[in-house]
Design a protein around this motif. Structure first.
Motif, PDB file in Angstrom:
ATOM      1  N   GLU A 187      42.863 -38.622 -64.264  1.00  0.00           N
ATOM      2  CA  GLU A 187      42.413 -38.954 -65.619  1.00  0.00           C
ATOM      3  C   GLU A 187      43.507 -39.671 -66.390  1.00  0.00           C
ATOM      4  O   GLU A 187      43.277 -40.655 -67.083  1.00  0.00           O
ATOM      5  CB  GLU A 187      42.048 -37.664 -66.373  1.00  0.00           C
ATOM      6  N   ASN A 188      44.720 -39.137 -66.253  1.00  0.00           N
ATOM      7  CA  ASN A 188      45.861 -39.720 -66.935  1.00  0.00           C
ATOM      8  C   ASN A 188      46.041 -41.188 -66.506  1.00  0.00           C
ATOM      9  O   ASN A 188      46.201 -42.094 -67.339  1.00  0.00           O
ATOM     10  CB  ASN A 188      47.106 -38.896 -66.590  1.00  0.00           C
ATOM     11  N   PHE A 189      45.975 -41.373 -65.209  1.00  0.00           N
ATOM     12  CA  PHE A 189      46.140 -42.717 -64.658  1.00  0.00           C
ATOM     13  C   PHE A 189      45.016 -43.637 -65.136  1.00  0.00           C
ATOM     14  O   PHE A 189      45.251 -44.745 -65.615  1.00  0.00           O
ATOM     15  CB  PHE A 189      46.182 -42.644 -63.128  1.00  0.00           C
ATOM     16  N   GLU A 190      43.786 -43.165 -65.025  1.00  0.00           N
ATOM     17  CA  GLU A 190      42.648 -44.003 -65.418  1.00  0.00           C
ATOM     18  C   GLU A 190      42.727 -44.370 -66.889  1.00  0.00           C
ATOM     19  O   GLU A 190      42.413 -45.470 -67.285  1.00  0.00           O
ATOM     20  CB  GLU A 190      41.332 -43.270 -65.130  1.00  0.00           C
ATOM     21  N   ASP A 191      43.128 -43.387 -67.676  1.00  0.00           N
ATOM     22  CA  ASP A 191      43.251 -43.646 -69.103  1.00  0.00           C
ATOM     23  C   ASP A 191      44.240 -44.773 -69.378  1.00  0.00           C
ATOM     24  O   ASP A 191      44.013 -45.634 -70.225  1.00  0.00           O
ATOM     25  CB  ASP A 191      43.729 -42.365 -69.785  1.00  0.00           C
TER      26      ASP A 191
ATOM     27  N   LYS B  72      52.034 -50.333 -63.301  1.00  0.00           N
ATOM     28  CA  LYS B  72      52.658 -49.696 -64.465  1.00  0.00           C
ATOM     29  C   LYS B  72      52.031 -48.331 -64.754  1.00  0.00           C
ATOM     30  O   LYS B  72      52.729 -47.311 -64.942  1.00  0.00           O
ATOM     31  CB  LYS B  72      52.467 -50.618 -65.688  1.00  0.00           C
ATOM     32  N   ALA B  73      50.662 -48.324 -64.727  1.00  0.00           N
ATOM     33  CA  ALA B  73      49.957 -47.071 -65.021  1.00  0.00           C
ATOM     34  C   ALA B  73      50.256 -46.036 -63.942  1.00  0.00           C
ATOM     35  O   ALA B  73      50.506 -44.848 -64.229  1.00  0.00           O
ATOM     36  CB  ALA B  73      48.455 -47.315 -65.103  1.00  0.00           C
ATOM     37  N   ARG B  74      50.260 -46.466 -62.689  1.00  0.00           N
ATOM     38  CA  ARG B  74      50.484 -45.535 -61.593  1.00  0.00           C
ATOM     39  C   ARG B  74      51.885 -44.924 -61.690  1.00  0.00           C
ATOM     40  O   ARG B  74      52.060 -43.704 -61.604  1.00  0.00           O
ATOM     41  CB  ARG B  74      50.320 -46.275 -60.264  1.00  0.00           C
ATOM     42  N   GLU B  75      52.887 -45.811 -61.930  1.00  0.00           N
ATOM     43  CA  GLU B  75      54.256 -45.313 -61.996  1.00  0.00           C
ATOM     44  C   GLU B  75      54.422 -44.306 -63.142  1.00  0.00           C
ATOM     45  O   GLU B  75      55.106 -43.285 -63.037  1.00  0.00           O
ATOM     46  CB  GLU B  75      55.262 -46.477 -62.136  1.00  0.00           C
ATOM     47  N   SER B  76      53.754 -44.689 -64.255  1.00  0.00           N
ATOM     48  CA  SER B  76      53.851 -43.793 -65.416  1.00  0.00           C
ATOM     49  C   SER B  76      53.286 -42.411 -65.092  1.00  0.00           C
ATOM     50  O   SER B  76      53.882 -41.381 -65.404  1.00  0.00           O
ATOM     51  CB  SER B  76      53.106 -44.418 -66.595  1.00  0.00           C
ATOM     52  N   THR B  77      52.129 -42.436 -64.417  1.00  0.00           N
ATOM     53  CA  THR B  77      51.495 -41.142 -64.100  1.00  0.00           C
ATOM     54  C   THR B  77      52.306 -40.366 -63.064  1.00  0.00           C
ATOM     55  O   THR B  77      52.455 -39.143 -63.159  1.00  0.00           O
ATOM     56  CB  THR B  77      50.060 -41.361 -63.608  1.00  0.00           C
ATOM     57  N   ILE B  78      52.862 -41.149 -62.100  1.00  0.00           N
ATOM     58  CA  ILE B  78      53.635 -40.487 -61.038  1.00  0.00           C
ATOM     59  C   ILE B  78      54.798 -39.673 -61.624  1.00  0.00           C
ATOM     60  O   ILE B  78      55.124 -38.575 -61.144  1.00  0.00           O
ATOM     61  CB  ILE B  78      54.136 -41.534 -60.006  1.00  0.00           C
ATOM     62  N   THR B  79      55.372 -40.188 -62.714  1.00  0.00           N
ATOM     63  CA  THR B  79      56.509 -39.453 -63.301  1.00  0.00           C
ATOM     64  C   THR B  79      56.088 -38.101 -63.865  1.00  0.00           C
ATOM     65  O   THR B  79      56.927 -37.253 -64.149  1.00  0.00           O
ATOM     66  CB  THR B  79      57.188 -40.277 -64.418  1.00  0.00           C
ATOM     67  N   LEU B  80      54.786 -37.953 -64.040  1.00  0.00           N
ATOM     68  CA  LEU B  80      54.308 -36.641 -64.558  1.00  0.00           C
ATOM     69  C   LEU B  80      54.549 -35.520 -63.536  1.00  0.00           C
ATOM     70  O   LEU B  80      54.716 -34.371 -63.902  1.00  0.00           O
ATOM     71  CB  LEU B  80      52.802 -36.708 -64.834  1.00  0.00           C
ATOM     72  N   ILE B  81      54.504 -35.947 -62.239  1.00  0.00           N
ATOM     73  CA  ILE B  81      54.575 -34.905 -61.194  1.00  0.00           C
ATOM     74  C   ILE B  81      55.863 -34.085 -61.302  1.00  0.00           C
ATOM     75  O   ILE B  81      55.798 -32.863 -61.446  1.00  0.00           O
ATOM     76  CB  ILE B  81      54.365 -35.500 -59.799  1.00  0.00           C
ATOM     77  N   PRO B  82      57.017 -34.719 -61.280  1.00  0.00           N
ATOM     78  CA  PRO B  82      58.231 -33.874 -61.446  1.00  0.00           C
ATOM     79  C   PRO B  82      58.284 -33.183 -62.797  1.00  0.00           C
ATOM     80  O   PRO B  82      58.761 -32.043 -62.908  1.00  0.00           O
ATOM     81  CB  PRO B  82      59.380 -34.889 -61.314  1.00  0.00           C
TER      82      PRO B  82
END
Ligand code: GDP
Ligand code: MG
Length: 748
Positions: free
Chosen positions: A620-624, A649-659
Motif C-alpha cells: 500500500e505504501n509503495f502504491e500510494d 524512487k517509490a520502491r526505494e522509499s518503501t524498501i527503507t521502511l523494512i529496517p
C-alpha cells in the motif's frame, strides 16, 4: 478419725433399707444397743420420719435417770412414743442402750415444735449392769454432744439425798460436759437440765425442792475437778435449769395426765433471753432456746452421731469441732455428688455434642448454650448452698469453691469451644459474604465499592460474634469473657480481608490490562495503518523527505503506549486506593501493569509485522507513492511518463521502511526506548506469587540473557531479507501493470 466414709454411707443416702416398714420402727430405733454398737439404720429411720430435709428445724431431747423411775412411761405420755415400759409384774430392765423416737404428738393442739426427737437412755444405777459406770459416762457424752434438753427424772424422795445415784449421774454429766466443751469456750453450747420430779406429794412446794436441788448441784459442781483455766467457772456458764413436779401416776392418774399435758406445751421454741439465763423458773416457758441447738443439719445427723459414738466407744478424745469439720467434709462431698447429677443431665449431652461435631470437623454452635449453662450453674450452686451451707463454714466455703471450679472448668470448655466455632463459622461467613457481594456487583456491571463491602461485612461479622459470645456469657463467672477471642477474631478477619483485597487487586489488574489491550489494539493499529499511506497524511512530503507517518512511527507508538499506560496506572491507583490497598500493594500492582502492558504492546507489534500484514502495508505504501502524484491525484500513465524513475524512487522509499520497522527505536536518539527505566526496578515487596505469571523482558530482566536490543527487534534479519524479496516481486508486478496500462491508454 470417725468411722470411715464407707461405714457412714447410711441407708438414707444410699437408698438401702427404704423398704423397711414403719412397723419395724414402731418403738422407735435402738440407736445404741446393749453391746454399744451403733445402729447404721439411723439414717433410714430419720428418712422414714421425714427428718432429713428439716435442716436445723428439729430438736433433740434425752432423758436420764435411775432405772424404773417411769422415764419411758413419761416419754410415751408426753410424746406419744411407744418405748418399752416395764410391766408391773416383771420388774426388770426394759430400756437397754439408747432408743430414739420421733414425737408422735406433733401437730396436736399443744403447739409443740416440729420434729422433736426423743432419746430414751438406759437407766444407770445398774441393777443388771451392776458397776457399769462406763456406759453411763459414754451415754452421757453422747447425749450431751447431740441433745438440747436433758431431762433428769427423779423421785421426789430422792431430792436432797446428796449421796444418791442421781448425784453420781449428774457428776458424770458435769465432768463430761467440761471435757466436751472446754476446747472452744467461744462456741460452748448451753444445755437445759430439766428436772422432772416424780411422785410429787405436794406437801413440799416445788420451789423448796428446786432450791434444795440447786444447792446440791452447786455443791457438786464445786467438787468436780475442772480443767486448767476453768477452775473459776460456774455451773451457770454451761447449764440452764428448769424444774417440774408430777403427781403419782398410779395414785393420781388423772392429775398425772393433766400435768403431763401441761408439761407437753413447754416443748416449743423460744428465744434467747439474756436476762433469764441460768434458770427457767416460770412453769410455762418454752424449753427449746436457739442457744441449746447443736447445729448439726438433719441430713448429717446420723453421720455425725455415728462419728461421735465411734470416738466415744473407742475412748478417743471427743473433739466436737473436729467432728463437725469431718462431718462437713463428708456431707459437702456427698451433696456435691448429689447436685452434680442434675448438672450432668443438662451439661453432658452438650459436651457430647461438641465432641461429636469436633470429630466430624464441623463448627459446633449450640443455640441455647448460654441459657443452659447459666441455668445449670446457678442451679447447682444454689442447690449446693441450700444443703451444704448449714455445715461448718470454712469447710463449706472450701467445698463450694471446689465444686465451682469443677463446674466452671467444664463450662469454660463449652464456652471456649463455642467461641471457637463462632470464630470459624464467622470467618467463613464473612469471606463468603464479601465474595458474594463482589460477584453480584460485577454482574450488575456497576462499579462496586470493595472497601465499603469489606467494611460493612466486617462490621456485621464482629456484631454477630459479639452477640454470639454475649449469648453464652455465664453470669458470675470471671472467666466468662471474650475480649481476647474478639481480638483474635478481628485479626483473622483482617487477614481474610487482605487476602480478599489481593484477589480484588488481581481482578482490577486484569480489568485494567484488558482496557490497555483494547486501547493499544485500536491506537497502535491506526499508527501502523498510516504506513499504508506513503504521503503521510494531508501534508505532502518535501522531495526526498520521509513522511512523518514513517519517520517517527516508533516515537508515536512509544508516546501512545506510555500515555495509555499512564492513564491505566491512574485508573488502577484510584481504584486500588478506594479499597484501602497499601502503598506497597499499589506499587507492585503498577509494576506488574507496566510489564504486562509492555507484553500487550509487544504482541500487538508482532501482529502488525506478521508477514501477511507487513507485506500488505509495504505494498500500500509503495502504491500510494507510485500511483498518486504529490497532490494525491491518481496518475493516469502515459507512455511519455517516467514510469521507471517513479517506480524506482517509490520502491526505494518503501524498501527503507523494512529496517525502520524491524527495530523499535526512537528517532531522536536512534536508540530503543528506555523500557528498563520506564518499567523500573521490582518493588521490594514483590512476592514470588506476584512474579509467577510474568513473562521475562529482555534488557529488563538481566538474567534472561536477552538484551534490550533483542527485545526491541521486531523483524529478524533473515525475515527482513525475505520480506525484501517478496516486496520487490509485488512492486515489480505493480510496475508491469502500470507499464501495461500506459501502453493500453495510448492504444485507446
Ligand atoms: P424406766 O425404767 O425409768 O423407763 O421406767 P418405766 O417407764 O419402765 O416404768 C417402771 C415402772 O414404774 C413401771 O411399772 C411403771 O408402771 C411405773 N411407773 C411409771 N410411772 C410411774 C409414776 O409416775 N409413779 C410410780 N410410782 N410408778 C410409775
Ligand atoms: Mg425405760
Amino acid at each position: 478419725h470417725p468411722s470411715a466414709p464407707s461405714l457412714m454411707m447410711n441407708a438414707h443416702f444410699a437408698g438401702v433399707g427404704q423398704d423397711a416398714s414403719q412397723e419395724e420402727y414402731e418403738h422407735g430405733i435402738q440407736v445404741i444397743d446393749e453391746d454399744k454398737l451403733f445402729n447404721s439404720n439411723l439414717g433410714t429411720y430419720l428418712s422414714l420420719e421425714k427428718i432429713i430435709p428439716a435442716g436445723f428445724n428439729y430438736h433433740l431431747i434425752s432423758v436420764f435417770g435411775s432405772q424404773s423411775t417411769g422415764k419411758s412411761t413419761l416419754l410415751n405420755y408426753l410424746f406419744g412414743t411407744q418405748f418399752g415400759v416395764m410391766s408391773e409384774q416383771e420388774r426388770r430392765q426394759t430400756t437397754k442402750g439408747i432408743w430414739m423416737s420421733k414425737n408422735k404428738r406433733e401437730g396436736s393442739e399443744r403447739g409443740m415444735a416440729d420434729n422433736i426427737l426423743v432419746m430414751d437412755v438406759e437407766g444407770t444405777d445398774g441393777r443388771e449392769r451392776g458397776e457399769d459406770q462406763d456406759f453411763e459416762r459414754k451415754s452421757a457424752l453422747f447425749a450431751l454432744a447431740t441433745s438440747e434438753v436433758l431431762i433428769v427424772n427423779i423421785w421426789e424422795h430422792q431430792v436432797g439425798l446428796y449421796q444418791g445415784a442421781n448425784m453420781g449421774l449428774l457428776k458424770t454429766v458435769f465432768e463430761v460436759n467440761l471435757q466436751l466443751f472446754v476446747k472452744d469456750s467461744q462456741t460452748t453450747p448451753r444445755s437445759l437440765l430439766f428436772f422432772v420430779i416424780r411422785d410429787h406429794l405436794g406437801t413440799t412446794p416445788l420451789a423448796n425442792l428446786q432450791n434444795t436441788l440447786i444447792a446440791d448441784l452447786n455443791k457438786l459442781w464445786s467438787t468436780i475437778s475442772k480443767p486448767k483455766g476453768l477452775e473459776q467457772s460456774r455451773i451457770e456458764d454451761y447449764f440452764d435449769f428448769a424444774f417440774v413436779a408430777l403427781p403419782h401416776k398410779i395414785l393420781q392418774p388423772e392429775k398425772f395426765e393433766q400435768e403431763v399435758e401441761k408439761l407437753g406445751t413447754r416443748f416449743r421454741e423460744g428465744y434467747n433471753d439474756p436476762k433469764k439465763s441460768g434458770l427457767i423458773d416460770e412453769a410455762s416457758l418454752p424449753v427449746f432456746l436457739p442457744q441449746y441447738h447443736r447445729r448439726i443439719p438433719a441430713d448429717g445427723f446420723s453421720v455425725y452421731a455415728e462419728g461421735v459414738w465411734d470416738q466415744i466407744v473407742n475412748n478417743k478424745d471427743l473433739d466436737l469441732p473436729t467432728q463437725q469439720e469431718l462431718l462437713a467434709q463428708f456431707r459437702c462431698d456427698e451433696i456435691s455428688r448429689e447436685v452434680l447429677v442434675a448438672f450432668d443431665e443438662r451439661i453432658t449431652p452438650l459436651e457430647d455434642r461438641q465432641a461429636q461435631d469436633a470429630q466430624a470437623g464441623k463448627p459446633s454452635v449450640i443455640p441455647d448454650l448460654g441459657a443452659v449453662m447459666n441455668a445449670a450453674r446457678s442451679q447447682i450452686l444454689k442447690d449446693f448452698e441450700t444443703n451444704a451451707s448449714r455445715y461448718h463454714k470454712g469447710v463449706y466455703t472450701r467445698k463450694r469453691a471446689e465444686l465451682e471450679s469443677k463446674v466452671d472448668s467444664r463450662l469454660k470448655a463449652l464456652f471456649q469451644k463455642q467461641l471457637s466455632a463462632a470464630h470459624k463459622s464467622g470467618v467463613q461467613a464473612f469471606s463468603d459474604a464479601v465474595s458474594g457481594a463482589v460477584k453480584s456487583g460485577q454482574k450488575k456491571g456497576a462499579s462496586y465499592d470493595f472497601a465499603q463491602i469489606v467494611e460493612s461485612e466486617k462490621e456485621k461479622a464482629l456484631e454477630k460474634f459479639a452477640a454470639d459470645a454475649q449469648a453464652i456469657v455465664v453470669e458470675g463467672a470471671s472467666w466468662s469473657t471474650y475480649q481476647q477471642e474478639t481480638n483474635l477474631y478481628k485479626k483473622e478477619l483482617d487477614e481474610v480481608s487482605s487476602r480478599l483485597r489481593k484477589e480484588e487487586m488481581r481482578r482490577l489488574a486484569t480489568r485494567v490490562e484488558r482496557w490497555v489491550r483494547s486501547r493499544l489494539d485500536e491506537s497502535i493499529g491506526l499508527e501502523f495503518n498510516k504506513l499504508g499511506s506513503g504521503r503521510g497524511g494531508s501534508r505532502a512530503p518535501e522531495h526526498g523527505e520521509r513522511p512523518a507517518s514513517e519517520k517517527d512511527l516508533w516515537d508515536r507508538v512509544w508516546t501512545i503506549f506510555t500515555e495509555t499506560v499512564q492513564d491505566a496506572e491512574r485508573r488502577f491507583t484510584d481504584r486500588a486506593r478506594s479499597f484501602d490497598a497499601s502503598p506497597e500493594e499499589v506499587e507492585v500492582g503498577l509494576w506488574r501493569l507496566r510489564r504486562k502492558s509492555w507484553g500487550v504492546l509487544r504482541a500487538k507489534i508482532d501482529e502488525e509485522v506478521m508477514e501477511g500484514n507487513i507485506l500488505l502495508k509495504l505494498r500500500e505504501n509503495f502504491e500510494d507513492k507510485f500511483r498518486y502524484d504529490e497532490h494525491g491525484v491518481p496518475r493516469i500513465w502515459r507512455p511519455t511518463d517516467d514510469i521507471e524513475g517513479l517506480y524506482t524512487k517509490a520502491r526505494e522509499s518503501t524498501i527503507t521502511l523494512i529496517p525502520l520497522l524491524s527495530r523499535f527505536k526512537l528517532s531522536k536518539t536512534s536508540a530503543p526506548p528506555p523500557l528498563d527505566a520506564w518499567i523500573g526496578e521490582a518493588p521490594a515487596s514483590v512476592s514470588p506469587a506476584d512474579e509467577e505469571d510474568l513473562s521475562p523482558i529482555g534488557g529488563v530482566d538481566d538474567d534472561e540473557g536477552k538484551s534490550l536490543e533483542e527485545e526491541m527487534t521486531t523483524i529478524s534479519d533473515a525475515k527482513q531479507a525475505d520480506l525484501l524479496i517478496r516486496f520487490k516481486k509485488t512492486a515489480d508486478g505493480v510496475y508491469v501493470e502500470a507499464k501495461r496500462s500506459a501502453i493500453g491508454g495510448m492504444t485507446q
